[in-house]
Design a protein around this motif. Structure first.
Motif, PDB file in Angstrom:
ATOM      1  N   THR A  67       0.833  -1.204   0.000  1.00  0.00           N
ATOM      2  CA  THR A  67       0.000   0.000   0.000  1.00  0.00           C
ATOM      3  C   THR A  67       0.872   1.260   0.000  1.00  0.00           C
ATOM      4  N   THR A  68       0.217   2.374  -0.169  1.00  0.00           N
ATOM      5  CA  THR A  68       0.934   3.651  -0.143  1.00  0.00           C
ATOM      6  C   THR A  68       1.693   3.829   1.167  1.00  0.00           C
ATOM      7  N   GLY A  69       1.098   3.410   2.279  1.00  0.00           N
ATOM      8  CA  GLY A  69       1.779   3.513   3.576  1.00  0.00           C
ATOM      9  C   GLY A  69       3.068   2.696   3.605  1.00  0.00           C
ATOM     10  N   GLN A 112       7.029   4.067   3.866  1.00  0.00           N
ATOM     11  CA  GLN A 112       8.036   3.585   4.815  1.00  0.00           C
ATOM     12  C   GLN A 112       9.273   3.079   4.083  1.00  0.00           C
ATOM     13  N   LEU A 151       8.849   7.836  11.146  1.00  0.00           N
ATOM     14  CA  LEU A 151       8.011   7.440  10.008  1.00  0.00           C
ATOM     15  C   LEU A 151       6.537   7.818  10.153  1.00  0.00           C
ATOM     16  N   ALA A 152       6.194   8.538  11.218  1.00  0.00           N
ATOM     17  CA  ALA A 152       4.776   8.824  11.477  1.00  0.00           C
ATOM     18  C   ALA A 152       4.093   9.481  10.274  1.00  0.00           C
ATOM     19  N   ASP A 153       4.770  10.418   9.636  1.00  0.00           N
ATOM     20  CA  ASP A 153       4.171  11.115   8.499  1.00  0.00           C
ATOM     21  C   ASP A 153       4.876  10.758   7.187  1.00  0.00           C
ATOM     22  N   THR A 197       3.981   9.047   4.770  1.00  0.00           N
ATOM     23  CA  THR A 197       3.121   9.152   3.589  1.00  0.00           C
ATOM     24  C   THR A 197       3.138  10.581   3.023  1.00  0.00           C
ATOM     25  N   LEU A 198       3.178  11.553   3.922  1.00  0.00           N
ATOM     26  CA  LEU A 198       3.248  12.941   3.458  1.00  0.00           C
ATOM     27  C   LEU A 198       4.623  13.236   2.856  1.00  0.00           C
ATOM     28  N   LEU A 229       6.456  -0.089  15.036  1.00  0.00           N
ATOM     29  CA  LEU A 229       7.696   0.226  14.338  1.00  0.00           C
ATOM     30  C   LEU A 229       8.922   0.173  15.241  1.00  0.00           C
ATOM     31  N   PRO A 242       1.088   4.421  13.305  1.00  0.00           N
ATOM     32  CA  PRO A 242       0.855   5.863  13.109  1.00  0.00           C
ATOM     33  C   PRO A 242       0.169   6.187  11.783  1.00  0.00           C
ATOM     34  N   ASP A 243       0.543   5.491  10.712  1.00  0.00           N
ATOM     35  CA  ASP A 243      -0.036   5.823   9.408  1.00  0.00           C
ATOM     36  C   ASP A 243      -1.526   5.485   9.357  1.00  0.00           C
ATOM     37  N   ARG A 288      -3.290   8.052  11.417  1.00  0.00           N
ATOM     38  CA  ARG A 288      -3.404   9.287  10.647  1.00  0.00           C
ATOM     39  C   ARG A 288      -4.595   9.205   9.694  1.00  0.00           C
ATOM     40  N   MET A 289      -4.742   8.060   9.033  1.00  0.00           N
ATOM     41  CA  MET A 289      -5.877   7.915   8.114  1.00  0.00           C
ATOM     42  C   MET A 289      -7.204   7.983   8.861  1.00  0.00           C
ATOM     43  N   GLN A 339      -8.604   2.348   2.141  1.00  0.00           N
ATOM     44  CA  GLN A 339      -7.159   2.133   2.300  1.00  0.00           C
ATOM     45  C   GLN A 339      -6.857   1.518   3.667  1.00  0.00           C
ATOM     46  N   TYR A 361      -2.798  19.174  10.189  1.00  0.00           N
ATOM     47  CA  TYR A 361      -2.675  18.425   8.937  1.00  0.00           C
ATOM     48  C   TYR A 361      -3.494  19.023   7.790  1.00  0.00           C
TER      49      TYR A 361
END
Lengths: 601, 601
Positions: free
Chosen positions: A442-444, A448, A517-519, A521-522, B327, B344-345, B348-349, B413, B573
């Motif tokens: 996935t994107t997440g 990472q 790695l919390a953000d 994805t951003l 993690l 966290p990801d 966040r979602m 997702q 965010y």
């Protein structure tokens, strides 16, 4: 075929003007080819796409695979397509002559896949077969190669990638399928796999699973995973076949990409499922990463192709559909309505789509070119290309997927209510493309991979190399007055990535990966926008050069000016998004990490 | 019902703690009610939602309306639902006692609609009937009211909103359906309408179209449009009914919201379609705007409801699905896998979804409250509320729709591959919600309404009033140390809107509306983010107050702290996105306006 689904002119531009496909033929490995053979291959793909694929786009969506009495039935056109692809030599086009291939550059293979997926992404079978065959060709014994590769490249046998298990989706550490050694050197396999694309169907005579499993007594985690060939029917050595105890337990009914069955498989229900080890024990994951990296680029390409098809449908509609008058002529009620392409908001939506789809195709072909250069170079040069490809892979998978979803959504919006109906192909493409941010990590997971692995590997060398590449384009662009402002902006964006990365790295240094790695994805989104900006500036430099030296007229003039225009659109509309992303990424308030104080949502 | 699809606690918080529904009962018009009657109505809606709607979510999607032999068949549960809604008095709950309603505040009616649409948005019939009946009640003759309103509020007859024509989608100026006066005061109607939701079906005994048409000889453009009641079966005055020559020409097959037929209708094929004028000739558009504005808020509510249902499905999955380790504990391979909500990801979602769905519901209830205050006040006070509602309507329609699409995408997702399958409801909700940025004026149309009409009307008075409202909350928030930083940021965002608006207004002054409105969609996005930030700060002030004064424990403590946490999420965010939007909006490079130099895309 009334609606075009991709632009031949744009593909030619990228292949021959931007990425210099012709140059590759100077390397001995590719010397059997020239631009003419490249074009023949592309034409052959386009013909299959036009005749066997695109006409059945809707029909394949409407007749999804079903599992009945243990048998998975798919649309009858799929067998015809697989046979045609095998006969045209397109499944193994990238394989060496030695392995029965055409030794074509990945740049051309990827373009073939782009054309095919733009025509009908529901026929996504070939990439799996060639990826699986490539694993056997790369790491399998001569016997395995001989038994499987030719039958796969001919289109007779399907290949798959069998990783995911019910309890181990994104966590390969937790793969539990077992492999027990047998006296003859083979293994007995037992376990379950889920979401196996093309994992069973009646359009192939055999299904060859490249499967991850754990040999009895293997270490825990990813270091104890091995790779096996597990066929649906196993050859008995005398030309006969035996059912190999791989049961189709279920077929998932999906929102889109309905042409390809996603299977739930059970191995060893009768204790008679045999697998053959590929390469060394416990090395399965590194091997599988070859296929997975190819598949990730393949998913990006599928997304770019779907979004391209939707864009051309929207563009055609916008040119033909009259609605309302121009905003400055609202009161001219006697005037005929104007085609909606003349409304700024519609034009903005179309430019967004063009910027996304052509930017996506560009980064994907950049990756294919790197893959070709890795193949034909050695030593430090090769390492440079490998590091660049490793770094760009999560971006080339994710940007086309995530932004492709948004692009197809804007294609639908361009048509308004009609776009939501089955009268146009866009509603299907909207459903189809949504799987791409999920497939193959996935994107997440990609995020990472980028920040947690690729950016930090070898002391950040990959980023340094990429920035050097980008700065080469910045320098070229800076020699043109009208491109220089964009070159300067891109340089500013490189600094932004640098600053953001520097503000995050200390957390990795402290071993606090959750915080690091919390953000992520951003971070991936930010990095991707800058990467695509580089691709647009690169295209703009080539277009500018063509305008200066070739004195193009008519459609050619419009094509090159359209490139410059879309580059500007990308810098003026898409690049500013990095401001908000960087602000968040450098923000010290932590809101997503679990702690004692953290609340139930 | 195993999966919750909305939060009663959150609805109660918004209704009674944030928007003080109880206060409304101090106005004479609402004095028959109290908090208890409000709760009874909500419970009655929740019961219908639980028993008659939610269990059939998938079944209604799987059995879409079909047109056969001129008859449109819908799912059998729909008649049952309409009858139950009529019997519970929920169709006309907001109508005055005089018109057979319950004289309930819109704040409560909107909440009813939220609950129903969260349960099953494929049953989107009621809002159309009550909106159509409301038009007749507001502007129709006593005869029209008597004939139609009671039968509509009882659930026996369906109402529709018949505006769109094949050649006039978003351009009502180009409506061509004609109305020829008859000696008895009625009109003969001839024309075609497309995309008429619930425009024909067998779950009602009659279909009552509120239709725009042009009386012979009427002025061109929107100033020549009149409003008619056009029933499917016309009453003959003696208790009998005659077929009124409204033919179902086609039913659109849609990607989602499959429970409601979208009809193509042809009026007057046999020259025997009769309509009755509602109100004055040529005033149809202003009348219709009453229904259209209600419908726009209704679409926003549908979107918020769908996104809420998807959020709760995702939240439940994230709490239950174990996958991988945290993690910072990657190497603890013996440890059990952790529920994905701890990543966290994923968190966040989920916070993104919560911020969008609860922010959306909040702005929608703000609008409902304004609508109630308009009903019970007069003079300058009433004008204030009306201006605020006019300004907020395009935002309350668009933010929940556009961001709801993204929110449901993040719900999908969260589930990964499972979210893309029919094993979970999210894939359906993803298809369903996508119509909302198109219904009742696309996002582009809403954006032109906001910037081109609402922001500039009465010299910008609406924005001044809104900013004053927002500053009231900023002042309240500033009294709490931990809210003050957010109050300050919101003040900064008001300045940003002001600056952007000032940079655009000169183009309107010069009459260059193309330039003025070229990026109106981005302006709407910017304005919406700030508006939702206001709603979050407003909720946070109430939550903070509750924490300080009520000493809540357990779930109640978590609820209020969750509100503060999500407010922070929104500011950290979502609000930073205004940076990039403002940068583009103040950018002077024009890229989307058609000119001689403009290129074919």
């Amino acid at each position: 075929m009334t609606t075009p689904y991709f632009s031949k002119r744009n593909l030619r531009f990228l292949l021959f003007e931007v990425f210099n496909a012709g140059q590759l033929t100077h390397y001995p490995y590719f010397e059997a080819h020239d631009r003419e053979t490249f074009n023949l291959v592309l034409e052959s793909a386009a013909q299959i796409a036009d005749t066997l694929m695109h006409p059945y786009l809707r029909d394949i969506d409407k007749n999804q695979p079903e599992l009945k009495d243990g048998k998975v039935t798919v649309h009858p056109k799929i067998r015809e397509y697989l046979t045609a692809m095998g006969e045209a030599g397109l499944i193994g086009a990238g394989f060496s002559f030695e392995h029965g291939g055409q030794q074509l550059p990945e740049l051309i293979n990827a373009s073939v896949s782009f054309i095919l997926m733009a025509a009908n992404n529901g026929m996504m079978y070939i990439g799996l077969t060639s990826g699986a065959a490539h694993l056997i060709a790369s790491f399998g014994t001569p016997e395995l190669q001989e038994t499987y590769v030719p039958n796969m490249l001919s289109g007779k046998w399907q290949g798959t990638m069998a990783l995911t298990e019910p309890q181990a989706g994104s966590s390969l550490s937790d793969v539990m399928t077992t492999a027990v050694p047998q006296p003859d050197g083979s293994y007995k396999i037992k376990g379950q796999k889920v979401f196996i694309s093309a994992g069973d169907h009646d359009a192939s005579d055999n299904i060859i699973h490249l499967m991850l499993a754990r040999i009895e007594g293997a270490p825990k985690g990813t270091k104890g995973i091995s790779l096996f060939v597990v066929p649906k029917y196993r050859p008995d050595g005398n030309g006969g076949f035996t059912d190999n105890d791989v049961t189709s337990t279920g077929v998932y009914h999906k929102m889109g990409q309905k042409g390809v069955p996603a299977m739930h498989l059970t191995m060893g229900e009768r204790d008679d499922c045999i697998g053959w080890l590929v390469g060394q024990p416990h090395q399965g994951l590194p091997y599988m990463f070859q296929m997975m990296n190819e598949a990730r680029i393949g998913v990006g390409m599928t997304a770019a192709a779907i979004a391209t098809a939707a864009y051309y449908a929207a563009l055609q509609y916008a040119k033909e559909r009259p609605q309302s008058r121009r905003l400055n002529e609202k009161n001219l009620l006697d005037a005929p309505q104007t085609p909606i392409i003349n409304h700024p908001d519609v034009r903005r939506m179309l430019l967004f789509q063009k910027a996304v789809v052509e930017g996506s195709l560009s980064i994907l072909l950049e990756c294919s070119r790197l893959s070709d250069l890795i193949h034909v170079t050695e030593g430090e040069e090769r390492e440079t290309y490998q590091l660049l490809l490793d770094l760009l892979t999560p971006i080339a998978k994710t940007y086309p997927s995530e932004m492709g979803v948004q692009s197809v959504s804007q294609s639908m919006q361009t048509l308004g209510g009609y776009g939501y109906t089955e009268d146009f192909p866009i509603e299907q493409l909207y459903r189809d493309i949504r799987i791409t941010p999920i497939y193959e990590g996935t994107t997440g997971i990609q995020a990472q991979d980028l920040l947690g692995r690729k950016v930090t590997m070898k002391g950040g060398k990959a980023t340094q190399l990429l920035f050097a590449e980008i700065r080469r384009i910045i320098a070229e662009a800076s020699t043109h007055d009208d491109l220089k402002p964009y070159a300067d902006r891109l340089e500013g964006e490189l600094k932004r990535i640098h600053d953001v990365t520097m503000s995050l790295l200390p957390f990795a240094g402290q071993g606090d990966y959750e915080r690091f790695l919390a953000d992520a994805t951003l971070y991936l989104e930010l990095y991707s926008i800058v990467t695509i900006a580089w691709q647009w500036l690169k295209q703009a430099v080539v277009a500018k050069q063509a305008l200066l030296t070739q004195n193009p007229q008519g459609d050619e003039l419009a094509f090159y000016e359209g490139k410059l225009h879309t580059m500007k659109y990308f810098f003026h509309y898409e690049v500013p998004k990095t401001l908000g992303l960087a602000k968040r990424l450098q923000d010290t308030e932590v809101l997503t990490i679990v702690s004692e104080k953290e609340l139930a949502l």
